[in-house]
Design an enzyme around this catalytic site. Structure first.
Site, mmCIF file in Angstrom:
data_model
loop_
_atom_site.group_PDB
_atom_site.id
_atom_site.type_symbol
_atom_site.label_atom_id
_atom_site.label_comp_id
_atom_site.label_asym_id
_atom_site.label_seq_id
_atom_site.Cartn_x
_atom_site.Cartn_y
_atom_site.Cartn_z
ATOM 1 N N LYS A 1 44.275 36.538 69.345
ATOM 2 C CA LYS A 1 43.242 36.664 70.383
ATOM 3 C C LYS A 1 43.520 37.909 71.234
ATOM 4 C CE LYS A 1 41.835 32.511 69.123
ATOM 5 N NZ LYS A 1 40.556 31.908 68.809
HETATM 6 C C1 LIG Z 1 40.573 30.325 68.629
HETATM 7 C C2 LIG Z 1 39.404 29.565 69.097
HETATM 8 C C3 LIG Z 1 39.492 28.251 69.583
HETATM 9 C C4 LIG Z 1 40.730 27.403 69.476
HETATM 10 O O1 LIG Z 1 41.890 27.924 69.943
HETATM 11 P P1 LIG Z 1 43.302 27.427 69.345
HETATM 12 O O2 LIG Z 1 44.288 27.985 70.297
HETATM 13 O O3 LIG Z 1 43.419 27.969 67.970
HETATM 14 O O4 LIG Z 1 43.277 25.931 69.370
HETATM 15 C C5 LIG Z 1 38.359 27.666 70.099
HETATM 16 N N1 LIG Z 1 37.183 28.299 70.115
HETATM 17 C C6 LIG Z 1 37.037 29.541 69.621
HETATM 18 C C7 LIG Z 1 35.696 30.193 69.685
HETATM 19 C C8 LIG Z 1 38.134 30.217 69.084
HETATM 20 O O5 LIG Z 1 37.971 31.436 68.576
#
Ligand SMILES: *Cc1c(COP(=O)(O)O)cnc(C)c1O
Length: 377
Positions: A186
């Site tokens: 991210k």
């Molecule tokens: C990555 C993501 C999540 C979940 O995050 P995690 O840390 O992997 O549980 C939720 N919503 C979106 C749009 C994402 O890209």
């Protein structure tokens, strides 16, 4: 010259001294769970987002789930979610015991289409969960307007939007509460899993804080059935280091996105991301669409350019939600996007030269080459 989709190694190269020092500090402190590093990161990230509270948790899915639980959303309730998103948006609603109801996205923004929200509202609808997909803020004014009329909670899925702005205000401060993920790739990523809830609501923040730690404020006194979902001290310390670089990294992404947009406009059949006037996106992904997406992906792979598909199967078509109430065509734009989206390489550590290479390869695919011309003019 090949171009990788993403490499995280340059992040460590760039910040090695500070990240190593943060690790050493936590190791030497011998305090690993719910300590000063978590408190500091929560303060810093709340200030960054422009809200009063940040409560860190174990991952983004938990952040969204715990917001819903803390707000009292549960069995019998319906939550409106976009038909085009990562499945975690839907899973959070299910994990809270409620029912996710898919609403189609707008073709230009690829985000929740506010015009379709009202018709999806039933007497059971209690919340709407817009996603700032690919780093582009959803149309929050319109969504908030509908939510107000129907008395719905607005929960932002900000997992792809650290630092994005909507009319100057940061993602994470645009609804009742927001869920962030610090999954490594991210825009702000840990070196493992992590997540956070941001909100201005004192009661909601306090309840998420309790839920994430066994439903307890005072050790061994459990007010309710909570879970174990905590960010650890090591991740918090590393995130504090990286947070200081987030704006510069996002600016770098924006520069590369600008380069793609200039190089790829206009090409027949290729659709580029569009940015509404209210939005200052952070380009978590740079996503184009093409009706022959798989051929384009193969052509890029053949010359060493990696691309990915976010996401090939819409949640309502996945096994997890098979047999749900969605009729064919209800989520038509979401289904078309799943068939046509392609993510091109973008990150703070890609070079302009790499983006130029990718753009040239995409142009070659889209423009008829010499071989496609008639032999005799
Ligand atoms: C990555 C993501 C999540 C979940 O995050 P995690 O840390 O992997 O549980 C939720 N919503 C979106 C749009 C994402 O890209």
């Amino acid at each position: 010259m090949g171009v990788p989709f993403l490499s995280l190694a340059p992040v460590y190269d760039e910040l090695r001294a500070d990240l190593d020092a943060a690790c050493a500090r936590v190791l030497a402190s011998a305090h690993y769970i719910l300590g000063p590093e978590v408190e500091r990161f929560e303060r810093e990230f709340a200030a960054y987002c422009g809200v009063r509270h940040c409560v860190s948790v174990a991952n983004g899915l938990d952040a969204l789930t715990l917001i819903l639980k803390a707000a009292g959303v549960g069995p019998g309730d319906e939550v409106l979610v976009p038909g085009h998103t990562f499945v975690a948006t839907w899973l959070a609603v299910s994990a809270a015991g409620a029912t996710p109801v898919g609403v189609d996205v707008a073709p230009r923004t690829r985000n929740l289409d506010p015009a379709r929200l009202s018709t999806a509202v039933t007497p059971r609808t209690v919340a709407v969960m817009p996603v700032h997909l690919y780093g582009l803020p959803a149309d929050m004014d319109a969504i908030t307007g509908v939510a107000r009329r129907h008395n719905l909670l607005v929960v932002e899925d900000a997992a792809q939007a650290h630092g994005a702005r909507h009319n100057g205000r940061r993602a994470g401060s645009l609804g009742t509460a927001a869920g962030f993920s610090f999954y490594p790739v991210k825009n702000l990523g840990a070196v493992g899993d992590g997540g956070a809830v941001t909100t201005d609501d004192d009661d909601l923040a306090a309840r998420v804080r309790r839920l994430r730690n066994y439903g307890s404020v005072v050790k061994y006194h459990h007010e309710e059935q909570g879970v174990n979902s905590r960010l650890d001290e090591l991740q918090a310390a590393l995130l504090s280091v990286k947070l200081r670089h987030l704006d510069a990294w996002n600016a770098r992404r924006a520069a590369l996105a600008g380069q793609y947009l200039a190089a790829l406009e206009p090409l027949a059949e290729l659709t580029l991301p569009s940015v509404p006037a209210y939005a200052d996106p952070v380009w978590h992904l740079f996503v184009v669409t093409h009706p022959r997406r798989d051929d384009l992906r193969d052509a890029l792979a053949a010359v060493g350019v990696q691309s990915l598909i976010h996401y090939p199967v819409p949640p309502h078509r996945s096994g997890a939600y098979a047999g749900g109430p969605c009729q064919p065509g209800d989520l038509g734009t979401s289904e078309r996007l799943a068939a046509q989206v392609l993510s091109l390489p973008i990150s703070p550590h890609h070079t302009g030269e790499q983006v130029r290479t990718v753009a040239e390869r995409v142009r070659e695919f889209c423009l008829p080459g010499p071989g496609a011309r008639p032999a005799v003019a």
